[in-house]
Every structure is written in structure tokens, then in C-alpha cells.
Design an enzyme around this catalytic site. Structure first.
Site, short mmCIF file in Angstrom:
data_model
loop_
_atom_site.label_atom_id
_atom_site.label_comp_id
_atom_site.label_asym_id
_atom_site.label_seq_id
_atom_site.Cartn_x
_atom_site.Cartn_y
_atom_site.Cartn_z
N CYS A 51 0.84 -1.04 0.08
CA CYS A 51 0.06 0.03 0.11
C CYS A 51 0.85 1.19 -0.04
O CYS A 51 0.50 2.45 -0.26
CB CYS A 51 -1.02 -0.09 1.27
SG CYS A 51 -0.34 -0.34 2.84
N HIS A 100 19.22 0.30 -1.75
CA HIS A 100 17.62 0.64 -1.44
C HIS A 100 16.98 -0.57 -1.31
O HIS A 100 16.18 -0.58 -0.28
CB HIS A 100 17.22 1.10 -2.66
CG HIS A 100 15.74 1.66 -2.67
ND1 HIS A 100 15.22 2.73 -2.14
CD2 HIS A 100 14.51 1.14 -3.14
CE1 HIS A 100 14.05 2.73 -2.32
NE2 HIS A 100 13.54 1.91 -2.85
#
Lengths: 425, 280
Positions: A51, A100
């Protein structure tokens, strides 16, 4: 040489309206991976969507082309023009992409710093990639390392230690009062989402009986059934206080529901065993003066928020340690990746074989062939060099030509494994 | 051999001191290995300490319990025994934070008290007397553990009640555990201490033909005993627990400490052999 490329957007770069438009269900991700891996510019691909983020990680011979392919695919399937989402994208190459993904998996890039769910979500996304056979040597290794790093961060730093939600904070406090929550009895006064959440957490901690007291008995009954507890009438609260240990209150009542005198009576009957009141209601349901009674503890919503703020600060401190673990892992992965190109592999291969042959030759020359004159031993050594060249000719040719056609990394990795060239780390 | 035996007390002291240091470090850096090593060091200190006591017994033919130095070394030993047993049974890791320094300080104090050579009267060589002293000291050591647990309880209770939490909150166990630890220590300590007192009375009857001679140490021990009796009674009868019980455990131990040290140093009596320089 293959490039690792990552592009995506998250809660800091894109508004929720865009994130929900671009989100992929797991079926959609599977389909996307299937399609993208057919693209000639992409050799490995993985996509994950939660989400708070949508990210695509690839290895590609030409990063720019692979990126364009992804953007086109997104704009086509999500019916969004590239200009709509391109400004919100971040793109990382090489070790920055590796860093990352390590940070994301460790929860350092999450909205709630250090939250643990993200790791499960990434594992699931990687499972889909493997199922679709879209991962190769580099991604397999990268995710193996990612899971390892995330686990290290979790065990070696306190990043996930302390509670950062109201219901968890309440349970943490309950544990500091009662130790073990097993068989502790819980009374839920009134109903509310947060209170129900707290009860669910308590059930997971194996608490004992659960009682629900609500103004409208029917609603209480409904809740009680859900938690396999027992519904009480509001008038029964005073007597319930004699047996329960944890009280969670969240009624909409304008005035105090549980007063000091009511509790004082109960304390005597319960022989001073501790009582913990969690007051999530505004205005408050529980008289704050109850906190002054012996062995009674009252925490209202602001107190709990105070706990959370403090814990959040601790997480920030722990994040520094986590970054250090990640830095280290990025360097190690970089070294492995560098080894995965043709020239260093050929050098490593030659060195390893030569060293072995040289050692064996020296051993023989200094023992059973000790009597040989120097001229003869030089001849032997020349013969050995020639032999090495002959033996290595075909493998090196394979590395230089055949392996670079399709999956370069796979051929290189195979060669490195076959000759065991990555003994360390 | 004598040279080795002379080094034993220093080794015991080193064990206790190093254990104390590691427990302090553990308080700041919550690494489990620190706490486990600290416990092993305490165990080794205890082993050397026991060895040194056995050496004394063999040399003298009896266990010396007469003077303050003897009493202190036995107290340190009792604290170590009780700590080791409780640590294994109650599983409260931070217990060492007060037990180890207590053993270390008491033991070092005992090593630094000048030994006053004196003729030991025959009545101080009896097994009855040794048992009386040992039981009283082990009981007192357990009550000291209760006092420590009580102090930790008060710190933790304040942290939760004031909603400030702070340094100790995450480092101390739950209130329930601390309360249970204090109560168990009191029940064990009180029982053993009572037996120690009864042995003393019986021994007094044997050598002086009277149960009590009302010397100050007997009176103060009696007062401490009454306070502990009240504490245990209230717990059983009305469920006294938590803060009030913790405060009582601390106060009662203060009284006990006074009857152990203060009476000898300040008042006197037939237990005055402990501190010959004050005995009149």
C-alpha cells in the site's frame, strides 16, 4: 556487463491517489513479470507492490531501455500516461539499487520505521518472481543477501523492539506490570476499533477470560461472541473489577464510567492484586485519580502516545546501527558482483589453476625428482605452463564468447562455482 | 601449599569484584553474554571463597565464627550461596546487580578487618553455635535479596506509575516478578532466620542455662523478627503486596542490618566478641 536497475515510487514521493492507481495485486504482478521478462532488454525482473510502494527491480544489459520498457508497461496496463507518474519515480543503479532494496527489506524506508511486515511482502514478491522463472544468478543472490541483511538488522539492532502503536504500547506496559499475560482476565468497556485491536493483541498473548460490558447489551454480546468471551451488563462492572486484571475502556460516555471509590472497593476484595486500566476514550472513562491507588495503574491515550514517541526516538537511534550493517552488506555484494564479469573471472581461474600446479610441481621437484638438473626442471615447468594453457583454452573461450550471448551472469556464475573461485565470504 | 592457600582469598575477592563490574556493564549494555559471564565469575568467586573457608576449618579444627571479620566473611559467603540458588530458581537476571556488589563489599571488608589474636573460649567451638550463626546469616542473606528486589520493585513501580519510565524501565523485570521474588526471598529468609534464632536460644540454654539473656543483639534481632513476621502475616491474611510490601522489606532489612552491625559497633552485649574493641 549487467546492470542492476531499480525504479519505483513510495509514500514519500507519491500521493496515495497515485499509489492506489498504480498498485499491483499479486495476480497482476505475476502477469507483469511474465510480460516484462520477455522484453529483450531485461534479463531478470522482480516487482513488488504494497500500500505504500510499487517498485520494479531488474538486471539488464541496457538500463535505460529496460526502464523505458517498464514505464511503457505500467502506462499501458494502468491506463496512466507516463507524464503522470514519471515525476514521482526514483531510479537507482548498481550499488545504490542494492542499498535501496536492503533498506526497504529492513524496514528503514517504511512509513513506520522498522515495521516488520515489509520483509514478508518482499519474500512473497520474490516467490512470484521465482515461480515465473524471472530471476537468475544476480537476483537470486541479491535476495538471498537481502533476507540475510534484514534478519541481521532485526536481531542486532533494537529497531523493532519497542511498540509504536497504541495497542502494542498498552500490551508492552501490561507485560511490565504482570510479566506473563497468560490467564490474565480482560474487561472491555464499550466498543471501539482501537480497543478491539488491543483485545486481539491480548488474545494473541494467550490471556484468560474476556468480558465485554457495553451500554447496549446486544452490541456487547456480539463483541463477546467474537472474542469467545462473556457479555456483562454495565451495572456488573464493579463486581467484575474484583476478578479482572486488565481493563480497556473506550466508551463514548461524556463523564467518568469507572470512579475511584468503585475501584477502591474492588482492590480490597481482590487482595491488592494489580489492576491495569487502559483508557482509550476521549473524554476519559476512567478517573485519573485511580492511578494513585496502590497497585492500580491508569494509562490514558496521551500517556500511551508519550510511550510511542519515546519508542520512536529509540528506533531512530537504532536505525543508525542498521545503516552500518547495510553499508557493509552493500560492499560485500558489490565485490561479488564485480567478480561476475569476464576478465576477473579469467584471471581468477588462471591464478587458481597455476597456483595448484606450481605447488604440486614444487613438491615433486624438491622430493622424488630432487636429483634433476636445473635445465630439466625448467623444461618440466614449461611443459606444465603449456598444459595449463591447453586445459584452460576451451573454458576461457566459453567465457569470452558463448556465455556473453544470453545470460552472461549465469555462465560466469557457473564457471566460478565449477572451479570454486569464491571461497571467501 | 600455604602459598597457594594465601592466594585463594584474593582470587575469591577478584571473582566477586569482576562479577560486580560485569553486572554494572550489563545494566548499560544489555548483552546477555555479559550477564552470563558475570554469573560464572560470581560462581568462581564463590568456589574460591568456599575453598578458603574449608582451608581455615582444616587449619583450626573448627569454623571460626567468633569475631566481626569471621562474621563478615561468612555473610559474604551466605549472600553468594543464596544469590546462586535464587538466580537459578527465580530467573531474575538483574539480581546480580545488588547481590554481586554486596558479596564483594562484605568480603573485602572482612579481609581488611585486623585479626585480633585471642584465646577462643571452648563455648565458641560448638557445632550448635556454628549452625546458629550459619542459619542466621543465610537467613539474613535471603532477606537482603528481598530488600534488593524490594528496591528494584520501588524503582520499577515509580517508572510505571509516574509514566516517566526512563533508564530502568526496560532493564528491570515486571512488577509481578519482582514482587514474587521479594516474597519468596522473605519466606525462605524468614524461615531459615527463625531456625537460626531458635538454635541460638537452645544453645544459650545449654551453656548459660537460660534461653535469653536479653542482650541488645537478641532484642534487636527479636524486633526485626517481629517486623518480618508481621509482613508475612499481612501477606497471607489480607494480601499485602506491591509497594507497601516492598517498603516494609526494605525497612525490616534496615533493622536487621542494625542488629547485625549497629548493635556490636554501638552498644555491646555478650555477642560483643564480634568487636572486641567496643566490648566493655
Amino acid at each position: 556487463m549487467l546492470d542492476i536497475v531499480l525504479t519505483g515510487l513510495n509514500h514519500t514521493t507519491a500521493p496515495v491517489s497515485l499509489r492506489e492507481r498504480l498498485a499491483f495485486t499479486s495476480d497482476e504482478s505475476a502477469e507483469a513479470i511474465e510480460t516484462l521478462k520477455q522484453d529483450p532488454s531485461i534479463s531478470e525482473v522482480m516487482l513488488f507492490s504494497t500500500c505504500n510502494r510499487v517498485e520494479v527491480l531488474m538486471t539488464a544489459r541496457n538500463g535505460e531501455e529496460a526502464l523505458n520498457a517498464v514505464k511503457l508497461y505500467i502506462s499501458r496496463t494502468k491506463a496512466a500516461s507516463i507524464e503522470d507518474f514519471e515525476p514521482h519515480l526514483y531510479t537507482y543503479y548498481g550499488h545504490k539499487a542494492v542499498r535501496h532494496i536492503f533498506r526497504v527489506a529492513s524496514g528503514l524506508d517504511s512509513m513506520v520505521m522498522g515495521e516488520p511486515q515489509i520483509l514478508g511482502q518482499i519474500k512473497e514478491a520474490f516467490r512470484i518472481t521465482v515461480k515465473k522463472k524471472a530471476s537468475g544468478v544476480v537476483l537470486n543472490r541479491l535476495f538471498h543477501r537481502t533476507f540475510h541483511v534484514a534478519k541481521r538488522v532485526r536481531t542486532e539492532t533494537g529497531i523493532g523492539d519497542s511498540a509504536v502503536s497504541i495497542s502494542y504500547a498498552a500490551i508492552e506496559l501490561a507485560k511490565k506490570i504482570f510479566g506473563d499475560l497468560e490467564h490474565r482476565k480482560v474487561l472491555l468497556v464499550g466498543a471501539g476499533e482501537m480497543a478491539e485491536l488491543a483485545v486481539e493483541h491480548l488474545i494473541r498473548n494467550k490471556v484468560g477470560d474476556i468480558f465485554v460490558a457495553n451500554r447496549t447489551f446486544e452490541r456487547g454480546l456480539e463483541l463477546a461472541t467474537r472474542f469467545s468471551g462473556q457479555a456483562l451488563r454495565f451495572e456488573e462492572i464493579p463486581s467484575a473489577l474484583e476478578t479482572v486484571d486488565i481493563i480497556i475502556s473506550s466508551t463514548g460516555a461524556p463523564q467518568v464510567v469507572i470512579g475511584r471509590d468503585m475501584v477502591k472497593q474492588a482492590v480490597r476484595h481482590r487482595r491488592n492484586r494489580s489492576l491495569f486500566f487502559i483508557d482509550i476514550a476521549v473524554p476519559r472513562d476512567i478517573d485519573p485519580d485511580i492511578n494513585k491507588l496502590p497497585n492500580c495503574y491508569v494509562y490514558d491515550i496521551d500517556d500511551l502516545k508519550g510511550v510511542i514517541d519515546e519508542n520512536m526516538e529509540n528506533r531512530m537511534k537504532e536505525a543508525v546501527k542498521a545503516e552500518r550493517i547495510i553499508d557493509e552488506a552493500v560492499v560485500f555484494f558489490g565485490r561479488w558482483l564485480e567478480g561476475l564479469s569476464v576478465v576477473p573471472t579469467i584471471v581468477d581461474l588462471r591464478e587458481k589453476i597455476s597456483a595448484m600446479a606450481r605447488m604440486e610441481l614444487d613438491k615433486t621437484l624438491s622430493s622424488s625428482l630432487k636429483h634433476l638438473p636445473e635445465k630439466d626442471s625448467l623444461a618440466l615447468s614449461r611443459m606444465m605452463d603449456a598444459l595449463i594453457n591447453k586445459i584452460l583454452h576451451d573454458p576461457i573461450l566459453f567465457l569470452k564468447t558463448k556465455s556473453s550471448h544470453r545470460d552472461e551472469a549465469a555462465g560466469l556464475s557457473l564457471a566460478r562455482q565449477l572451479f570454486n573461485l569464491d571461497e571467501t565470504e | 601449599m600455604t602459598m597457594i592457600m594465601n592466594a585463594v582469598p584474593s582470587l575469591a575477592a577478584a571473582g566477586y569484584v569482576l562479577s560486580t563490574v560485569l553486572y554494572c556493564v550489563y545494566l548499560f549494555r544489555q548483552k546477555d553474554i555479559l550477564q552470563r559471564t558475570a554469573f560464572v565469575l560470581a560462581l568462581s568467586g564463590f568456589a574460591f571463597h568456599t575453598l578458603s573457608l574449608v582451608g581455615d576449618m582444616i587449619r583450626l579444627g573448627y569454623l571460626p565464627v567468633l569475631n566481626l571479620g569471621n562474621a563478615l566473611t561468612l555473610s559474604a559467603w551466605s549472600v553468594a550461596v543464596v544469590f546462586i540458588v535464587f538466580r537459578l530458581r527465580l530467573k531474575i537476571k538483574v539480581m546480580g546487580i545488588y547481590a554481586a556488589p554486596l558479596a564483594a563489599l562484605t568480603y573485602i571488608a572482612s579481609l581488611n578487618i585486623p585479626e585480633i589474636p585471642s584465646e577462643t573460649p571452648q563455648i565458641f567451638k560448638s557445632t550448635w553455635l556454628v549452625l546458629h550463626v550459619m542459619m542466621a546469616l543465610i537467613g539474613e542473606a535471603a532477606l537482603a535479596m528481598a530488600c534488593g528486589a524490594g528496591v528494584l520493585y520501588l524503582i520499577q513501580e515509580h517508572a510505571i506509575k509516574s509514566k516517566k519510565r526512563g533508564f530502568f524501565y526496560s532493564r528491570l523485570p515486571s512488577l509481578e516478578q519482582l514482587d514474587a521474588a521479594a516474597y519468596t526471598s522473605i519466606v525462605v529468609g524468614f524461615t531459615v532466620f527463625t531456625l537460626g534464632l531458635i538454635l541460638g536460644l537452645v544453645y544459650s540454654k545449654m551453656v548459660w542455662h537460660r534461653f535469653a539473656s536479653w542482650d541488645p543483639k537478641e532484642i534487636w534481632s527479636g524486633i526485626s523478627w517481629l517486623v518480618y513476621a508481621a509482613l508475612v502475616h499481612e501477606r497471607i491474611a489480607v494480601g499485602w503486596r506491591g509497594r507497601r510490601a516492598a517498603i516494609m522489606a526494605v525497612i525490616a532489612f534496615g533493622l536487621l542490618l542494625f542488629s547485625f552491625l549497629g548493635v556490636n559497633l554501638l552498644i555491646g552485649g555478650h555477642h560483643g566478641g564480634f568487636t572486641p574493641w567496643t566490648a566493655g
